[in-house]
Design an enzyme around this catalytic site. Structure first.
Site, PDB file in Angstrom:
ATOM      1  N   ASN A   7       0.876  -1.166   0.000  1.00  0.00           N
ATOM      2  CA  ASN A   7       0.000   0.000   0.000  1.00  0.00           C
ATOM      3  C   ASN A   7       0.916   1.219   0.000  1.00  0.00           C
ATOM      4  O   ASN A   7       1.482   1.573   1.033  1.00  0.00           O
ATOM      5  CB  ASN A   7      -0.877  -0.056   1.262  1.00  0.00           C
ATOM      6  CG  ASN A   7      -1.915   1.036   1.291  1.00  0.00           C
ATOM      7  OD1 ASN A   7      -1.910   1.938   0.453  1.00  0.00           O
ATOM      8  ND2 ASN A   7      -2.801   0.972   2.265  1.00  0.00           N
ATOM      9  N   ARG A  85      -2.436  -2.020  -3.637  1.00  0.00           N
ATOM     10  CA  ARG A  85      -3.616  -1.170  -3.554  1.00  0.00           C
ATOM     11  C   ARG A  85      -3.429  -0.022  -4.539  1.00  0.00           C
ATOM     12  O   ARG A  85      -2.415   0.674  -4.502  1.00  0.00           O
ATOM     13  CB  ARG A  85      -3.731  -0.608  -2.140  1.00  0.00           C
ATOM     14  CG  ARG A  85      -4.899   0.304  -2.045  1.00  0.00           C
ATOM     15  CD  ARG A  85      -4.827   1.253  -0.916  1.00  0.00           C
ATOM     16  NE  ARG A  85      -6.175   1.472  -0.453  1.00  0.00           N
ATOM     17  CZ  ARG A  85      -6.561   1.342   0.783  1.00  0.00           C
ATOM     18  NH1 ARG A  85      -5.704   1.020   1.700  1.00  0.00           N
ATOM     19  NH2 ARG A  85      -7.800   1.539   1.110  1.00  0.00           N
ATOM     20  N   HIS A 174     -12.642   3.531  -0.907  1.00  0.00           N
ATOM     21  CA  HIS A 174     -12.659   2.597   0.234  1.00  0.00           C
ATOM     22  C   HIS A 174     -13.331   1.280  -0.142  1.00  0.00           C
ATOM     23  O   HIS A 174     -13.829   0.564   0.733  1.00  0.00           O
ATOM     24  CB  HIS A 174     -13.426   3.172   1.451  1.00  0.00           C
ATOM     25  CG  HIS A 174     -12.784   4.345   2.103  1.00  0.00           C
ATOM     26  ND1 HIS A 174     -13.526   5.392   2.602  1.00  0.00           N
ATOM     27  CD2 HIS A 174     -11.498   4.635   2.356  1.00  0.00           C
ATOM     28  CE1 HIS A 174     -12.709   6.292   3.135  1.00  0.00           C
ATOM     29  NE2 HIS A 174     -11.465   5.853   2.990  1.00  0.00           N
ATOM     30  N   HIS A 202     -17.263   3.225   6.722  1.00  0.00           N
ATOM     31  CA  HIS A 202     -15.815   3.173   6.942  1.00  0.00           C
ATOM     32  C   HIS A 202     -15.392   4.528   7.504  1.00  0.00           C
ATOM     33  O   HIS A 202     -15.414   5.537   6.800  1.00  0.00           O
ATOM     34  CB  HIS A 202     -15.076   2.858   5.638  1.00  0.00           C
ATOM     35  CG  HIS A 202     -13.588   2.851   5.821  1.00  0.00           C
ATOM     36  ND1 HIS A 202     -12.856   1.698   5.942  1.00  0.00           N
ATOM     37  CD2 HIS A 202     -12.706   3.866   5.955  1.00  0.00           C
ATOM     38  CE1 HIS A 202     -11.593   2.001   6.146  1.00  0.00           C
ATOM     39  NE2 HIS A 202     -11.473   3.321   6.155  1.00  0.00           N
ATOM     40  N   GLY A 204     -12.386   6.314   9.184  1.00  0.00           N
ATOM     41  CA  GLY A 204     -10.988   6.422   9.619  1.00  0.00           C
ATOM     42  C   GLY A 204     -10.573   7.869   9.441  1.00  0.00           C
ATOM     43  O   GLY A 204     -11.366   8.771   9.704  1.00  0.00           O
ATOM     44  N   GLY A 206     -10.024   9.019   6.492  1.00  0.00           N
ATOM     45  CA  GLY A 206     -11.025   9.245   5.453  1.00  0.00           C
ATOM     46  C   GLY A 206     -12.294   8.518   5.862  1.00  0.00           C
ATOM     47  O   GLY A 206     -12.217   7.495   6.543  1.00  0.00           O
ATOM     48  N   ARG A 235     -10.554  16.497   5.852  1.00  0.00           N
ATOM     49  CA  ARG A 235     -11.303  16.790   4.618  1.00  0.00           C
ATOM     50  C   ARG A 235     -12.693  17.308   4.952  1.00  0.00           C
ATOM     51  O   ARG A 235     -13.339  16.798   5.870  1.00  0.00           O
ATOM     52  CB  ARG A 235     -11.429  15.519   3.764  1.00  0.00           C
ATOM     53  CG  ARG A 235     -10.178  15.206   2.975  1.00  0.00           C
ATOM     54  CD  ARG A 235     -10.302  13.897   2.235  1.00  0.00           C
ATOM     55  NE  ARG A 235      -9.499  12.856   2.865  1.00  0.00           N
ATOM     56  CZ  ARG A 235      -9.524  11.575   2.525  1.00  0.00           C
ATOM     57  NH1 ARG A 235     -10.324  11.157   1.561  1.00  0.00           N
ATOM     58  NH2 ARG A 235      -8.764  10.707   3.142  1.00  0.00           N
ATOM     59  N   ILE A 326     -12.169   4.898  13.671  1.00  0.00           N
ATOM     60  CA  ILE A 326     -13.232   5.499  14.487  1.00  0.00           C
ATOM     61  C   ILE A 326     -14.381   4.512  14.658  1.00  0.00           C
ATOM     62  O   ILE A 326     -14.864   4.289  15.777  1.00  0.00           O
ATOM     63  CB  ILE A 326     -13.730   6.816  13.839  1.00  0.00           C
ATOM     64  CG1 ILE A 326     -12.600   7.845  13.772  1.00  0.00           C
ATOM     65  CG2 ILE A 326     -14.930   7.377  14.602  1.00  0.00           C
ATOM     66  CD1 ILE A 326     -12.929   9.105  12.963  1.00  0.00           C
ATOM     67  N   GLU A 379      -7.988  -4.574   5.171  1.00  0.00           N
ATOM     68  CA  GLU A 379      -7.826  -4.312   3.736  1.00  0.00           C
ATOM     69  C   GLU A 379      -6.679  -5.129   3.147  1.00  0.00           C
ATOM     70  O   GLU A 379      -6.748  -5.578   2.005  1.00  0.00           O
ATOM     71  CB  GLU A 379      -7.605  -2.811   3.506  1.00  0.00           C
ATOM     72  CG  GLU A 379      -8.890  -2.025   3.751  1.00  0.00           C
ATOM     73  CD  GLU A 379      -8.673  -0.542   3.918  1.00  0.00           C
ATOM     74  OE1 GLU A 379      -8.112  -0.151   4.966  1.00  0.00           O
ATOM     75  OE2 GLU A 379      -9.040   0.222   3.030  1.00  0.00           O
TER      76      GLU A 379
HETATM   77  P1  AMP Z   1      -7.720   4.926  10.526  1.00  0.00           P
HETATM   78  O1  AMP Z   1      -7.482   5.924   9.407  1.00  0.00           O
HETATM   79  O2  AMP Z   1      -8.658   3.844  10.145  1.00  0.00           O
HETATM   80  O3  AMP Z   1      -6.439   4.426  11.149  1.00  0.00           O
HETATM   81  O4  AMP Z   1      -8.463   5.741  11.700  1.00  0.00           O
HETATM   82  C1  AMP Z   1      -7.868   6.838  12.346  1.00  0.00           C
HETATM   83  C2  AMP Z   1      -8.902   7.478  13.247  1.00  0.00           C
HETATM   84  O5  AMP Z   1      -9.361   6.520  14.223  1.00  0.00           O
HETATM   85  C3  AMP Z   1      -8.351   8.657  14.041  1.00  0.00           C
HETATM   86  O6  AMP Z   1      -9.305   9.708  14.051  1.00  0.00           O
HETATM   87  C4  AMP Z   1      -8.209   8.088  15.425  1.00  0.00           C
HETATM   88  O7  AMP Z   1      -8.314   9.063  16.436  1.00  0.00           O
HETATM   89  C5  AMP Z   1      -9.406   7.156  15.481  1.00  0.00           C
HETATM   90  N1  AMP Z   1      -9.273   6.236  16.607  1.00  0.00           N
HETATM   91  C6  AMP Z   1      -8.374   5.241  16.778  1.00  0.00           C
HETATM   92  N2  AMP Z   1      -8.518   4.678  18.010  1.00  0.00           N
HETATM   93  C7  AMP Z   1      -9.549   5.333  18.625  1.00  0.00           C
HETATM   94  C8  AMP Z   1     -10.189   5.222  19.893  1.00  0.00           C
HETATM   95  N3  AMP Z   1      -9.802   4.320  20.791  1.00  0.00           N
HETATM   96  N4  AMP Z   1     -11.213   6.072  20.169  1.00  0.00           N
HETATM   97  C9  AMP Z   1     -11.612   6.995  19.261  1.00  0.00           C
HETATM   98  N5  AMP Z   1     -11.038   7.140  18.045  1.00  0.00           N
HETATM   99  C10 AMP Z   1     -10.026   6.334  17.723  1.00  0.00           C
END
Ligand code: AMP
Length: 396
Positions: A7, A85, A174, A202, A204, A206, A235, A326, A379
């Site tokens: 990736n 990816r 995604h 999804h 995260g 994004g 974003r 998230i 993924e």
């Molecule tokens: P990702 O791009 O899938 O890695 O997601 C990143 C997002 O997940 C960020 O906003 C992080 O703050 C959130 N995140 C990860 N762990 C937690 C948690 N325990 N509680 C709340 N948000 C989280």
């Protein structure tokens, strides 16, 4: 057959050596800050972590380090394919594609649609082709899953020439994650995916929601670019299409500057005035930080609206899936979102929601609710599976 999954970002790549059948990961890691002094490669295998500094090291040098590690572990000869990816496959790719010169050219043709992502993906492909000459390389597209969207969902109400000549339509992103979690959700619910109408969220850095009917995407909140739709970390998601012209006139900002700000200085970061990180926003909200509370509130409101929009696409809803950093970890965001959805038939089970916050995944809905569940996305495993699957279908 083990698959090396790559990736690639503009100055980094994540990699994982995965058994496509079981999802077992033998070696994984992250090469980052490539090209600058602080370049490093992190390798995780068998519960052990090593970090090598690469001092200005390039993509190729980082790849050589991964190869050396595969040799040290005696695994190199077991790598049967490399799965990449690729963010944007335009309208051309509705499935993974074994990489040929024509496919690489087609990925290049999509660079104007994803100027930040596709060039990095191409760099990763080229580095892997040099590192593993003769091994099949497969492109797995983030957009491919959404190629089943009907025209009613993918067309914008804009001049037809823009669509015909410049590919101005909705593509969705995604897709690898939405496809994976829809499959997992069907397994958890004990029902065939082909019979289910699911909304997958999804969430995260994004964020996007997707309407998945019978395992096929029929709508998504993301569009021509990954900027459309929900509020995300940095974003903006949806804004008035008149914003660019207005702001250019009143502020003197250029189109490039406005687009950069909508991508990198907006979303949760802008609303909170604090951070794009949901975990930190939750902590700040608990301390009474006004901006953090507003940011989370708007994030949830727009997410619930997005979920409702996907319900329109599906007509009948059989379940709601939360995933991404998230979606998997924030019990607060899930609870606040579910609290806005009783009109769709969703009701939260608070203790199940709290349990799911400990990384378990699983159902979070009350017994008299439509099913809502948390599914941990994977993924890398999906890319490994898609890579193995397409090679089995492709005579060599
Ligand atoms: P990702 O791009 O899938 O890695 O997601 C990143 C997002 O997940 C960020 O906003 C992080 O703050 C959130 N995140 C990860 N762990 C937690 C948690 N325990 N509680 C709340 N948000 C989280």
């Amino acid at each position: 057959m083990w698959t090396l999954v790559l990736n690639s970002g503009s100055s980094s790549f994540k990699f994982a050596l995965i058994d496509p059948a079981s999802g077992k990961t033998w070696l994984s890691g992250l090469a980052e800050r490539l090209g600058v002094e602080a370049a490093s490669v992190r390798l995780d295998s068998d519960g052990k972590r090593q970090t090598h500094s690469l001092n200005g090291g390039s993509y190729a040098e980082a790849m050589r380090l991964v190869l050396a590690e595969l040799d040290a572990l005696g695994l190199r000869q077991d790598v049967r394919a490399v799965g990449h990816r690729v963010v944007h496959g335009g309208s051309r790719f509705s499935a993974p594609a074994p990489i040929t010169p024509e496919v690489l050219e087609a990925i290049r043709d999509c660079v104007p649609l994803a100027p930040l992502h596709n060039p990095a993906n191409i760099a990763g492909i080229e580095a892997a082709m040099n590192a593993f000459p003769g091994l099949p390389q497969v492109a797995v597209f983030d957009t491919a899953f959404h190629q089943t969207m009907p025209e009613i969902a993918y067309r914008y109400a804009v001049p037809e020439e823009w669509f015909r000549q410049h590919g101005v339509r909705r593509y969705g992103f995604h897709g690898i994650s939405h496809a994976f979690v829809a499959g997992e959700a069907a397994r958890v619910l004990g029902r065939p995916l082909a019979e289910l109408n699911l909304i997958t969220a999804h969430l995260g850095n994004g964020c996007s929601v997707c309407a998945v009917s019978g395992g096929r995407s029929v709508d998504s909140s993301m569009g021509l670019t990954p900027l459309e739709g929900l509020v995300m970390g940095t974003r903006s998601g949806n804004v008035d299409p008149g914003l660019h012209d207005y702001l250019a006139r009143v502020s003197g900002l250029t189109l490039t500057q406005i687009t950069a700000a909508l991508n990198r200085e907006s979303g949760l970061l802008a609303l909170s005035g604090l951070t794009n990180d949901m975990r930190e926003l939750e902590e700040a909200t608990a301390r009474g930080h006004v901006g953090a509370k507003l940011a989370v509130g708007i994030f949830v409101y727009r997410l619930a609206q997005g979920i409702a929009a996907m319900a329109v696409a599906l007509g009948r809803v059989d379940g709601l899936v939360f995933t991404g950093g998230i979606g998997e970890n924030s019990a607060t965001v899930r609870a606040a979102t579910m609290a806005r959805l009783p009109f769709l038939g969703f009701k939260l089970d608070e203790s199940a929601n709290a349990a799911a916050a400990r990384g378990q995944g699983g159902p979070i809905s009350a017994p008299d609710s439509l099913p809502a569940l948390v599914v941990n996305t994977n993924e890398e495993w999906m890319i490994a599976r898609e890579t193995a699957g397409i090679l089995a279908l492709t005579p060599r």
